[in-house]
Scaffold this motif. Sequence first.
Motif, PDB file in Angstrom:
ATOM      1  N   GLY A  82       0.747  -1.200  -0.081  1.00  0.00           N
ATOM      2  CA  GLY A  82       0.151  -0.077   0.050  1.00  0.00           C
ATOM      3  C   GLY A  82       0.678   1.271   0.176  1.00  0.00           C
ATOM      4  O   GLY A  82       0.287   2.266   0.090  1.00  0.00           O
ATOM      5  N   ILE A  83       2.087   1.222  -0.314  1.00  0.00           N
ATOM      6  CA  ILE A  83       2.921   2.301  -0.271  1.00  0.00           C
ATOM      7  C   ILE A  83       2.604   3.541  -1.088  1.00  0.00           C
ATOM      8  O   ILE A  83       2.650   4.622  -0.971  1.00  0.00           O
ATOM      9  N   PHE A  84       2.354   3.009  -2.631  1.00  0.00           N
ATOM     10  CA  PHE A  84       1.760   3.841  -3.319  1.00  0.00           C
ATOM     11  C   PHE A  84       0.603   4.593  -3.181  1.00  0.00           C
ATOM     12  O   PHE A  84       0.160   5.780  -3.570  1.00  0.00           O
ATOM     13  N   GLU A  85      -0.349   3.603  -2.708  1.00  0.00           N
ATOM     14  CA  GLU A  85      -1.720   4.385  -2.366  1.00  0.00           C
ATOM     15  C   GLU A  85      -1.675   5.432  -1.213  1.00  0.00           C
ATOM     16  O   GLU A  85      -2.068   6.320  -1.509  1.00  0.00           O
ATOM     17  N   ARG A  86      -0.852   5.143  -0.226  1.00  0.00           N
ATOM     18  CA  ARG A  86      -0.543   6.103   0.807  1.00  0.00           C
ATOM     19  C   ARG A  86       0.285   7.309   0.310  1.00  0.00           C
ATOM     20  O   ARG A  86      -0.325   8.345   0.801  1.00  0.00           O
ATOM     21  N   LEU A  87       1.133   7.348  -0.412  1.00  0.00           N
ATOM     22  CA  LEU A  87       1.649   8.360  -0.999  1.00  0.00           C
ATOM     23  C   LEU A  87       1.023   9.272  -1.976  1.00  0.00           C
ATOM     24  O   LEU A  87       0.896  10.396  -1.700  1.00  0.00           O
ATOM     25  N   TRP A  88       0.140   8.472  -2.845  1.00  0.00           N
ATOM     26  CA  TRP A  88      -0.877   9.296  -3.549  1.00  0.00           C
ATOM     27  C   TRP A  88      -1.820   9.868  -3.037  1.00  0.00           C
ATOM     28  O   TRP A  88      -2.088  11.231  -3.033  1.00  0.00           O
ATOM     29  N   LYS A  89      -2.355   9.366  -1.751  1.00  0.00           N
ATOM     30  CA  LYS A  89      -3.197  10.217  -0.834  1.00  0.00           C
ATOM     31  C   LYS A  89      -2.643  11.489  -0.065  1.00  0.00           C
ATOM     32  O   LYS A  89      -3.370  12.501  -0.025  1.00  0.00           O
ATOM     33  N   LYS A  90      -1.452  11.124   0.174  1.00  0.00           N
ATOM     34  CA  LYS A  90      -0.786  12.313   0.917  1.00  0.00           C
ATOM     35  C   LYS A  90      -0.466  13.381  -0.232  1.00  0.00           C
ATOM     36  O   LYS A  90      -1.057  14.447   0.309  1.00  0.00           O
ATOM     37  N   LEU A  91       0.026  13.119  -1.093  1.00  0.00           N
ATOM     38  CA  LEU A  91       0.235  14.176  -2.282  1.00  0.00           C
ATOM     39  C   LEU A  91      -1.212  14.950  -2.812  1.00  0.00           C
ATOM     40  O   LEU A  91      -0.927  16.137  -2.802  1.00  0.00           O
ATOM     41  N   ILE A  92      -2.370  14.184  -3.046  1.00  0.00           N
ATOM     42  CA  ILE A  92      -3.327  14.739  -3.149  1.00  0.00           C
ATOM     43  C   ILE A  92      -4.013  15.470  -2.171  1.00  0.00           C
ATOM     44  O   ILE A  92      -4.632  16.668  -2.300  1.00  0.00           O
ATOM     45  N   LYS A  93      -3.785  15.256  -0.802  1.00  0.00           N
ATOM     46  CA  LYS A  93      -4.414  16.036   0.189  1.00  0.00           C
ATOM     47  C   LYS A  93      -3.786  17.285   0.282  1.00  0.00           C
ATOM     48  O   LYS A  93      -4.406  18.243   0.795  1.00  0.00           O
ATOM     49  N   ASP A  94      -2.356  17.330   0.058  1.00  0.00           N
ATOM     50  CA  ASP A  94      -1.619  18.482   0.352  1.00  0.00           C
ATOM     51  C   ASP A  94      -1.719  19.389  -1.046  1.00  0.00           C
ATOM     52  O   ASP A  94      -1.186  20.293  -1.054  1.00  0.00           O
ATOM     53  N   GLN A  95      -2.666  18.877  -1.953  1.00  0.00           N
ATOM     54  CA  GLN A  95      -2.558  19.863  -3.140  1.00  0.00           C
ATOM     55  C   GLN A  95      -3.615  20.979  -3.265  1.00  0.00           C
ATOM     56  O   GLN A  95      -4.680  20.361  -2.128  1.00  0.00           O
ATOM     57  N   PRO A  96      -3.730  21.869  -3.537  1.00  0.00           N
ATOM     58  CA  PRO A  96      -4.833  22.928  -3.539  1.00  0.00           C
ATOM     59  C   PRO A  96      -6.009  22.713  -4.163  1.00  0.00           C
ATOM     60  O   PRO A  96      -6.980  23.077  -3.638  1.00  0.00           O
ATOM     61  N   TYR A  97      -6.086  21.830  -4.948  1.00  0.00           N
ATOM     62  CA  TYR A  97      -7.648  21.348  -5.614  1.00  0.00           C
ATOM     63  C   TYR A  97      -8.252  20.136  -5.081  1.00  0.00           C
ATOM     64  O   TYR A  97      -7.583  19.500  -4.459  1.00  0.00           O
ATOM     65  N   THR A  98      -9.674  20.370  -5.139  1.00  0.00           N
ATOM     66  CA  THR A  98     -10.310  18.772  -4.997  1.00  0.00           C
ATOM     67  C   THR A  98      -9.807  17.822  -5.629  1.00  0.00           C
ATOM     68  O   THR A  98      -9.095  17.749  -6.800  1.00  0.00           O
ATOM     69  N   GLU A  99     -10.014  16.646  -4.847  1.00  0.00           N
ATOM     70  CA  GLU A  99      -9.239  15.525  -5.329  1.00  0.00           C
ATOM     71  C   GLU A  99      -9.838  15.219  -6.909  1.00  0.00           C
ATOM     72  O   GLU A  99      -8.824  14.705  -7.517  1.00  0.00           O
ATOM     73  N   TYR A 100     -10.968  15.495  -6.990  1.00  0.00           N
ATOM     74  CA  TYR A 100     -11.523  15.175  -8.419  1.00  0.00           C
ATOM     75  C   TYR A 100     -10.952  15.923  -9.783  1.00  0.00           C
ATOM     76  O   TYR A 100     -11.096  15.484 -10.630  1.00  0.00           O
ATOM     77  N   PHE A 101     -10.559  17.053  -9.359  1.00  0.00           N
ATOM     78  CA  PHE A 101     -10.001  18.062 -10.256  1.00  0.00           C
ATOM     79  C   PHE A 101      -8.514  18.151 -10.239  1.00  0.00           C
ATOM     80  O   PHE A 101      -7.827  18.512 -11.282  1.00  0.00           O
ATOM     81  N   ALA A 102      -7.890  17.626  -9.357  1.00  0.00           N
ATOM     82  CA  ALA A 102      -6.373  17.756  -8.870  1.00  0.00           C
ATOM     83  C   ALA A 102      -5.517  17.250 -10.442  1.00  0.00           C
ATOM     84  O   ALA A 102      -4.810  17.837 -10.984  1.00  0.00           O
ATOM     85  N   HIS A 103      -6.089  15.884 -10.605  1.00  0.00           N
ATOM     86  CA  HIS A 103      -5.241  15.338 -11.951  1.00  0.00           C
ATOM     87  C   HIS A 103      -5.601  16.387 -13.185  1.00  0.00           C
ATOM     88  O   HIS A 103      -4.649  16.561 -14.106  1.00  0.00           O
ATOM     89  N   ALA A 104      -6.835  16.626 -13.539  1.00  0.00           N
ATOM     90  CA  ALA A 104      -7.171  17.593 -14.451  1.00  0.00           C
ATOM     91  C   ALA A 104      -6.339  18.664 -14.500  1.00  0.00           C
ATOM     92  O   ALA A 104      -5.788  19.372 -15.544  1.00  0.00           O
ATOM     93  N   ALA A 105      -6.244  19.221 -13.375  1.00  0.00           N
ATOM     94  CA  ALA A 105      -5.374  20.916 -13.171  1.00  0.00           C
ATOM     95  C   ALA A 105      -4.221  20.423 -13.666  1.00  0.00           C
ATOM     96  O   ALA A 105      -3.282  21.330 -14.351  1.00  0.00           O
ATOM     97  N   GLY A 106      -3.354  19.294 -13.154  1.00  0.00           N
ATOM     98  CA  GLY A 106      -1.790  19.127 -13.635  1.00  0.00           C
ATOM     99  C   GLY A 106      -2.047  19.145 -15.162  1.00  0.00           C
ATOM    100  O   GLY A 106      -1.150  19.220 -15.708  1.00  0.00           O
ATOM    101  N   LEU A 107      -2.879  18.235 -15.627  1.00  0.00           N
ATOM    102  CA  LEU A 107      -2.674  17.906 -17.098  1.00  0.00           C
ATOM    103  C   LEU A 107      -2.905  19.292 -18.238  1.00  0.00           C
ATOM    104  O   LEU A 107      -2.412  19.491 -19.219  1.00  0.00           O
ATOM    105  N   GLU A 108      -3.782  20.240 -17.483  1.00  0.00           N
ATOM    106  CA  GLU A 108      -3.768  21.597 -17.982  1.00  0.00           C
ATOM    107  C   GLU A 108      -2.507  21.935 -18.586  1.00  0.00           C
ATOM    108  O   GLU A 108      -2.255  22.637 -19.576  1.00  0.00           O
ATOM    109  N   ARG A 109      -1.485  21.993 -17.537  1.00  0.00           N
ATOM    110  CA  ARG A 109      -0.241  22.631 -17.714  1.00  0.00           C
ATOM    111  C   ARG A 109       0.717  21.841 -18.608  1.00  0.00           C
ATOM    112  O   ARG A 109       1.752  22.328 -19.046  1.00  0.00           O
ATOM    113  N   LEU A 110       0.231  20.540 -19.087  1.00  0.00           N
ATOM    114  CA  LEU A 110       1.048  19.634 -19.901  1.00  0.00           C
ATOM    115  C   LEU A 110       0.394  19.680 -21.274  1.00  0.00           C
ATOM    116  O   LEU A 110       1.159  19.391 -22.363  1.00  0.00           O
TER     117      LEU A 110
END
Length: 277
Positions: free
Chosen positions: A68-96
């Motif tokens: 479960g290390i990658f699940e825990r790390l993922w949750k930590k990174l998502i929790k610490d980012q400024p956007y809601t969980e469901y939008f965080a990935h899309a916000a990152g992709l916008e920049r790419l």
Amino acid sequence: MANGSRQAAWEFFGTDLKRRREDAGITQVELGARVFVSGGYIGQFEQAIRKPQLDVAQRIDEALQTDGIFERLWKKLIKDQPYTEYFAHAAGLERLATSICEWAPTVVPGLLQTSGYARALYLASNPLSPDEWIEEMVGLRMDRTRLLKDATRPVYWALLHEAVLRLPVGPSDVMAQQLEHVTELVRSRKILAQVLPFSAGAHPQMGKAMKLMEFEDAPPTVYTEGVLSGSLLDDPAVVKRVHADYDLLRVTALPLEASLDMIEAAAEGYRQCAGTT
């Protein structure tokens, strides 16, 4: 967590993923097959170009037996980012993205919003929230809009339903400023924008906002949003169908110059209303 620190953390995620995969003696293609993504996606995770969704991180843990290390790390990174969980990935992709095409049936897309318009939206959705929270959310929205000011900005094409122009969000001066901002972006050749008029009647994707993103070295994706939820779709058949719908909307919409005329006329109407209050 600052953006630079967060990116470094995702790079650690990718580096650790690569190390554990290689320790297990399997290739990117083999791991991709086990977690139901392509080998290319695994490579992008390892390079921190893309971020896996939670279910993929969980399947990686199962495939590599990492407790479960990658699940825990993922949750930590998502929790610490400024956007809601469901939008965080899309916000990152916008920049790419090299290309972003948005369909907006009722609201000006976030990348085009002014602070006044964004503030009115947040206040409407969160009438009991303190001013500090509202301003923090507006600040995050404005951070995203800087994407279209960069020299390396993506090609951006917005399709707006006429309802976006007619539905007042905030006072008249806020709507005037918002629509004038859109026309300024068009006039300065930073974006393309078309309006689908009420007279067009029924159309594909009625009532469903969507964002199509294309990338230099990755498959295209579609982002759609529901009630407190969002979905990133990258199945080639689904993306192809959504792209076809977008093309239908584009040919049904007013031509570029006529669309700009309608947006400017609507802005002037709001400006006149603001001057009489």
